[in-house]
Design a protein around this motif. Structure first.
Motif, PDB file in Angstrom:
ATOM      1  N   ALA A   1      40.322  37.591  32.823  1.00 15.20           N
ATOM      2  CA  ALA A   1      41.962  37.953  32.398  1.00 15.20           C
ATOM      3  C   ALA A   1      42.687  37.999  33.233  1.00 15.20           C
ATOM      4  CB  ALA A   1      41.816  38.960  31.246  1.00 15.20           C
ATOM      5  N   GLN A   2      42.493  38.160  34.595  1.00 13.01           N
ATOM      6  CA  GLN A   2      43.836  38.601  35.594  1.00 13.01           C
ATOM      7  C   GLN A   2      43.029  37.206  36.357  1.00 13.01           C
ATOM      8  OE1 GLN A   2      42.395  42.249  37.715  1.00 13.01           O
ATOM      9  NE2 GLN A   2      43.804  43.692  36.431  1.00 13.01           N
ATOM     10  N   ILE A   3      42.119  36.403  36.410  1.00 11.61           N
ATOM     11  CA  ILE A   3      41.591  35.479  36.970  1.00 11.61           C
ATOM     12  C   ILE A   3      42.665  34.376  36.448  1.00 11.61           C
ATOM     13  CG2 ILE A   3      39.613  34.179  37.468  1.00 11.61           C
ATOM     14  CD1 ILE A   3      38.204  35.909  38.708  1.00 11.61           C
ATOM     15  N   PHE A   4      42.092  33.706  35.071  1.00 11.01           N
ATOM     16  CA  PHE A   4      43.275  33.256  34.695  1.00 11.01           C
ATOM     17  C   PHE A   4      44.786  33.196  34.112  1.00 11.01           C
ATOM     18  CE2 PHE A   4      39.702  33.077  31.420  1.00 11.01           C
ATOM     19  CZ  PHE A   4      38.412  33.087  31.940  1.00 11.01           C
ATOM     20  N   GLU A   5      44.915  34.323  34.717  1.00 10.96           N
ATOM     21  CA  GLU A   5      46.651  34.696  34.841  1.00 10.96           C
ATOM     22  C   GLU A   5      46.659  34.423  36.356  1.00 10.96           C
ATOM     23  OE1 GLU A   5      49.868  38.366  34.480  1.00 10.96           O
ATOM     24  OE2 GLU A   5      48.200  38.427  33.962  1.00 10.96           O
ATOM     25  N   LYS A   6      45.854  34.696  37.353  1.00 10.14           N
ATOM     26  CA  LYS A   6      46.640  34.320  38.781  1.00 10.14           C
ATOM     27  C   LYS A   6      46.610  32.890  38.865  1.00 10.14           C
ATOM     28  CE  LYS A   6      45.626  38.644  40.254  1.00 10.14           C
ATOM     29  NZ  LYS A   6      45.165  39.169  41.317  1.00 10.14           N
ATOM     30  N   MET A   7      45.255  32.020  38.391  1.00 10.59           N
ATOM     31  CA  MET A   7      44.915  30.781  38.385  1.00 10.59           C
ATOM     32  C   MET A   7      45.833  29.240  36.969  1.00 10.59           C
ATOM     33  SD  MET A   7      40.934  30.819  39.780  1.00 10.59           S
ATOM     34  CE  MET A   7      41.040  28.841  40.329  1.00 10.59           C
ATOM     35  N   GLU A   8      46.237  30.712  35.885  1.00 14.01           N
ATOM     36  CA  GLU A   8      47.477  29.910  34.881  1.00 14.01           C
ATOM     37  C   GLU A   8      46.280  28.385  34.624  1.00 14.01           C
ATOM     38  OE1 GLU A   8      50.799  28.411  37.079  1.00 14.01           O
ATOM     39  OE2 GLU A   8      52.029  29.978  38.035  1.00 14.01           O
ATOM     40  N   VAL A   9      45.053  29.070  33.682  1.00 10.02           N
ATOM     41  CA  VAL A   9      44.099  27.938  33.136  1.00 10.02           C
ATOM     42  C   VAL A   9      44.091  29.769  32.155  1.00 10.02           C
ATOM     43  CG1 VAL A   9      42.774  27.755  34.987  1.00 10.02           C
ATOM     44  CG2 VAL A   9      42.104  29.031  34.329  1.00 10.02           C
ATOM     45  N   LYS A  10      42.903  28.175  31.320  1.00 11.62           N
ATOM     46  CA  LYS A  10      43.175  29.460  29.886  1.00 11.62           C
ATOM     47  C   LYS A  10      41.321  29.204  29.513  1.00 11.62           C
ATOM     48  CE  LYS A  10      46.826  27.468  27.579  1.00 11.62           C
ATOM     49  NZ  LYS A  10      47.479  26.466  26.293  1.00 11.62           N
ATOM     50  N   ARG A  11      40.407  28.676  30.546  1.00 14.73           N
ATOM     51  CA  ARG A  11      39.047  29.160  29.945  1.00 14.73           C
ATOM     52  C   ARG A  11      38.502  29.333  31.495  1.00 14.73           C
ATOM     53  NH1 ARG A  11      40.764  24.525  26.549  1.00 14.73           N
ATOM     54  NH2 ARG A  11      41.320  24.684  24.960  1.00 14.73           N
ATOM     55  N   ARG A  12      37.069  29.375  31.391  1.00 16.24           N
ATOM     56  CA  ARG A  12      35.973  29.646  32.199  1.00 16.24           C
ATOM     57  C   ARG A  12      36.009  28.022  33.271  1.00 16.24           C
ATOM     58  NH1 ARG A  12      32.269  34.088  31.270  1.00 16.24           N
ATOM     59  NH2 ARG A  12      30.474  32.779  32.789  1.00 16.24           N
ATOM     60  N   THR A  13      36.428  27.233  32.485  1.00 20.74           N
ATOM     61  CA  THR A  13      35.571  25.776  32.871  1.00 20.74           C
ATOM     62  C   THR A  13      36.665  25.343  34.111  1.00 20.74           C
ATOM     63  OG1 THR A  13      36.664  24.905  30.769  1.00 20.74           O
ATOM     64  CG2 THR A  13      33.302  25.095  31.225  1.00 20.74           C
ATOM     65  N   GLN A  14      37.928  25.893  33.297  1.00 24.62           N
ATOM     66  CA  GLN A  14      39.234  25.349  34.185  1.00 24.62           C
ATOM     67  C   GLN A  14      39.199  26.587  35.054  1.00 24.62           C
ATOM     68  OE1 GLN A  14      42.052  25.772  30.740  1.00 24.62           O
ATOM     69  NE2 GLN A  14      42.052  23.836  30.171  1.00 24.62           N
ATOM     70  N   ALA A  15      39.073  27.465  35.691  1.00 22.07           N
ATOM     71  CA  ALA A  15      38.880  28.182  35.735  1.00 22.07           C
ATOM     72  C   ALA A  15      38.181  27.940  37.196  1.00 22.07           C
ATOM     73  CB  ALA A  15      38.835  29.555  36.312  1.00 22.07           C
ATOM     74  N   VAL A  16      36.688  27.384  37.059  1.00 22.34           N
ATOM     75  CA  VAL A  16      35.721  26.930  37.979  1.00 22.34           C
ATOM     76  C   VAL A  16      36.114  25.543  38.475  1.00 22.34           C
ATOM     77  CG1 VAL A  16      33.742  26.229  37.887  1.00 22.34           C
ATOM     78  CG2 VAL A  16      34.175  28.310  36.961  1.00 22.34           C
TER      79      VAL A  16
END
Length: 152
Positions: A127-142
């Motif tokens: 959740a912190q990764i998604f928030e910091k990277m401003e994404v909603k999904r794992r695939t978007q974060a990767v």
């Protein structure tokens, strides 16, 4: 290879039998009375059907799907982590480690087991990764991590 060898044996065996039958019928036709011609015709029909059977068996045993192997060169550059982007996003070392494991395709449970932490801890990191990277999904974060050269 064994399959091909076995088929050659079957074909050879069938041809030898057909030739043998043909020779017998030819001799019979030559030396037997004219009223025995029916057997000769039956023998010829048998030879034709033997050949047809061999041809049909070979056609049916061929695979209908052909495997194609495609070789493609992949050039790998010496990957270097973009430290500036990590600082800009304010990602901790543990969050970066979780993101790298996400990129490997591991589930939250597998990541938790690998890092020896609870599942809830991994969910919090995610959740912190998604928030910091401003994404909603794992695939978007990767994908974003790869574009920013944070993960290989």
């Amino acid at each position: 290879m064994k399959f091909l060898y076995r088929n050659k044996q079957i074909i050879l065996y069938g041809l030898v039998l057909a030739i043998f039958l043909f020779l017998l019928k030819w001799l019979e036709m030559r030396y037997v009375l004219i009223d025995q011609q029916l057997d000769t015709y039956i023998g010829l029909i048998a030879i034709i059907f033997t050949g047809l059977g061999i041809w049909l068996a070979l056609k049916l045993r061929k695979p209908k799907v052909e495997t194609v192997i495609v070789e493609k060169e992949i050039y790998l550059d010496n990957f270097s982590i973009n430290e500036d982007e990590i600082k800009r996003l304010n990602l901790s070392k543990r969050e970066l480690e979780v993101l790298q494991l996400m990129a490997q395709g591991l589930s939250n449970q597998e990541i938790a087991e690998k890092l020896f932490v609870s599942l809830n801890t991994i969910k919090t990191h995610s959740a912190q990764i998604f928030e910091k990277m401003e994404v909603k999904r794992r695939t978007q974060a990767v994908d974003l991590g790869k574009k920013l050269s944070i993960i290989p």
